[in-house]
Design an enzyme around this catalytic site. Structure first.
Site, short mmCIF file in Angstrom:
data_model
loop_
_atom_site.label_atom_id
_atom_site.label_comp_id
_atom_site.label_asym_id
_atom_site.label_seq_id
_atom_site.Cartn_x
_atom_site.Cartn_y
_atom_site.Cartn_z
CG ASP A 1 42.30 -23.52 -6.64
OD1 ASP A 1 42.90 -23.47 -7.60
OD2 ASP A 1 41.47 -24.25 -6.06
CE1 TYR B 1 47.23 -26.58 -0.61
CE2 TYR B 1 48.07 -28.79 -0.64
CZ TYR B 1 48.06 -27.37 -1.13
OH TYR B 1 48.33 -27.10 -2.59
#
Length: 247
Positions: free
Chosen positions: A52, A115
């Site tokens: 994002d 992540y």
């Protein structure tokens, strides 16, 4: 025509996200533009994993096909990486370009993605665009309990933002833990796939556990409710890094 993977890393602070979007600057658009300038042909990249706006990556991949690149030997291909980095903005770097099989796919062939979400507790101007400033007392033991519970579940409907185009919400968690690194508190998670907003939803909700706003049992109920309105997605994007993709 030969197919190639291109590995990149970037600071996402100045970009609307990884993949091309209309009327917005993206990592993909910058790399396609640099490739066109250097190789004098149009490039159409396929991305491996969306990030994002504001999210960073230490490793992410595109794949593409090109006649111009196919004409280069290994030495010239390595030199082209140097030249592409000279064209690209300072916050985007090409690590390498390498040939793959004609049917290789940087998204669908990925086995896992990893992540990390970075949090810093003391004000630091050098962390402001790469971590989340969270100056509240955190119980690391409670955070670890919540992170361990994540590994017990497959359905993460509660941690997927609305209006996502997926056929199911099943994810296999490989790693889920909190670590302390120097002045940072870091959530580390690895899975076969991730849903839209999933890592930030997990972090935001677990921070409520770590500050005592909700209990570990309440966290479990949020997971099992399969209702994204119960999770907290409010943590900012700059703390999130895509660390690696395994093939």
């Amino acid at each position: 025509m030969q197919r190639y993977f291109i590995e990149v890393f970037y600071n996402g602070a100045n970009y609307s996200g990884f993949q091309i979007q209309q009327n917005a600057n993206s990592i993909q658009a910058e790399i396609e533009k640099a490739l066109k300038i250097f190789f004098k042909e149009d490039f159409f990249l396929t991305g491996s994993s969306r990030t994002d706006a504001g999210v960073h990556a230490l490793s992410n991949f595109f794949h593409f096909e090109s006649e111009a690149v196919a004409l280069l030997d290994i030495l010239m291909l390595n030199r082209s990486v140097y030249n592409l980095n000279a064209i690209l903005p300072e916050d985007i770097v090409v690590k390498r370009i390498f040939q793959v099989s004609p049917d290789a796919h940087c998204r669908f062939d990925a086995i896992s993605r990893e992540y990390k979400y970075h949090i810093y507790k003391n004000k630091d101007p050098f962390q402001a665009d790469r971590a989340y400033y969270y100056p509240f007392k955190l119980d690391i033991e409670l955070l670890q309990q919540a992170a361990a519970i994540v590994s017990n579940y497959k359905d993460f409907t509660s941690f997927s933002k609305r209006n996502t185009q997926v056929s199911n919400f099943q994810c296999s968690i490989i790693k889920s833990n909190w670590v302390l690194e120097k002045k940072l508190v870091i959530y580390n998670v690895q899975a076969n796939r991730f849903l839209r907003g999933m890592v930030r939803g997990l972090v935001g909700t677990m921070l409520k556990v770590g500050t005592g706003k909700i209990s570990v049992d309440h966290f479990v109920r949020i997971i099992e409710a399969k209702d994204c309105s119960l999770a907290d997605f409010a943590v900012p994007p700059q703390g999130l890094f895509l660390v690696q993709i395994q093939y």
